[in-house]
Design a protein around this motif. Sequence first.
Motif, short mmCIF file in Angstrom:
data_model
loop_
_atom_site.label_atom_id
_atom_site.label_comp_id
_atom_site.label_asym_id
_atom_site.label_seq_id
_atom_site.Cartn_x
_atom_site.Cartn_y
_atom_site.Cartn_z
N ASN A 106 43.59 -15.83 10.08
CA ASN A 106 44.84 -16.28 10.71
C ASN A 106 45.07 -15.50 12.00
N LYS A 107 44.10 -15.54 12.89
CA LYS A 107 44.14 -14.76 14.14
C LYS A 107 45.31 -15.13 15.05
N ASN A 108 45.82 -16.36 14.94
CA ASN A 108 46.94 -16.78 15.78
C ASN A 108 48.29 -16.44 15.16
N GLY A 109 48.30 -15.98 13.93
CA GLY A 109 49.53 -15.54 13.29
C GLY A 109 50.50 -16.64 12.92
N PHE A 110 50.00 -17.80 12.55
CA PHE A 110 50.88 -18.91 12.17
C PHE A 110 51.37 -18.76 10.74
N PHE A 111 52.60 -19.22 10.51
CA PHE A 111 53.18 -19.28 9.16
C PHE A 111 53.95 -20.58 9.03
N PRO A 112 53.78 -21.32 7.98
CA PRO A 112 52.71 -21.17 7.00
C PRO A 112 51.39 -21.62 7.63
N PHE A 113 50.33 -21.12 7.09
CA PHE A 113 49.00 -21.49 7.55
C PHE A 113 48.13 -21.65 6.33
N VAL A 114 47.46 -22.80 6.24
CA VAL A 114 46.66 -23.15 5.08
C VAL A 114 45.22 -23.30 5.53
N VAL A 115 44.33 -22.55 4.91
CA VAL A 115 42.92 -22.59 5.26
C VAL A 115 42.13 -23.05 4.04
N VAL A 116 41.32 -24.08 4.22
CA VAL A 116 40.47 -24.57 3.16
C VAL A 116 39.10 -23.91 3.35
N LEU A 117 38.66 -23.22 2.30
CA LEU A 117 37.41 -22.45 2.35
C LEU A 117 36.44 -22.93 1.27
N ASN A 118 35.16 -22.71 1.52
CA ASN A 118 34.20 -22.92 0.44
C ASN A 118 34.08 -21.63 -0.36
N ALA A 119 33.24 -21.62 -1.36
CA ALA A 119 33.12 -20.46 -2.25
C ALA A 119 32.55 -19.23 -1.55
N LYS A 120 31.93 -19.42 -0.39
CA LYS A 120 31.40 -18.29 0.38
C LYS A 120 32.43 -17.73 1.36
N GLY A 121 33.59 -18.38 1.45
CA GLY A 121 34.63 -17.93 2.37
C GLY A 121 34.50 -18.54 3.76
N GLU A 122 33.70 -19.59 3.88
CA GLU A 122 33.54 -20.26 5.18
C GLU A 122 34.64 -21.31 5.34
N VAL A 123 35.20 -21.39 6.54
CA VAL A 123 36.31 -22.29 6.82
C VAL A 123 35.83 -23.74 6.87
N LEU A 124 36.51 -24.58 6.10
CA LEU A 124 36.23 -26.01 6.10
C LEU A 124 37.28 -26.79 6.89
N GLY A 125 38.50 -26.24 6.94
CA GLY A 125 39.58 -26.90 7.65
C GLY A 125 40.85 -26.09 7.59
N GLU A 126 41.83 -26.51 8.40
CA GLU A 126 43.11 -25.79 8.49
C GLU A 126 44.26 -26.79 8.51
N ALA A 127 45.38 -26.36 7.95
CA ALA A 127 46.59 -27.18 7.95
C ALA A 127 47.80 -26.26 8.04
N SER A 128 48.96 -26.86 8.09
CA SER A 128 50.20 -26.10 8.13
C SER A 128 51.27 -26.93 7.44
#
Length: 146
Positions: A106-128
Amino acid sequence: MNKFFLIAIALIFSMVSVGAQEWQTDFEKAKEIAAKESKPIILVFQGSDWCAPCIKLDREVWSTETFKTYAAAHYVMLQADFPRKKKNALPDQQSKANAKLFETYNKNGFFPFVVVLNAKGEVLGEASYKKTTPEKYITTLNSFIK
């Protein structure tokens, strides 16, 4: 009669807890569960006691029966909370773990911020936050999952 009543109550509580989502707060444990169960991680950055859109997202999506039931079967829910009120302060270790997640995802500091990750912690997508139904929010989250 009392035994029957207690057994009935126990069965009701066990059925309710089966459909309830469980929020993780430990990233490594969330990755472990995600790998074991082949599920994506939904990482939620929130300010539970000060962020109005975070509170709305919780009330309108996360806390609904529709979302909780779906999430329990399809996601690993990971919460990174950043409360401001002293009475809601997290243990120091949890605050540090959340700060590390914040620096990474969350480098931009958004709230709320939702990050969809795979099991390795890689970003698949973002929402708010957006004013929508739980069903449509699920569709948004699922659109990131390949």
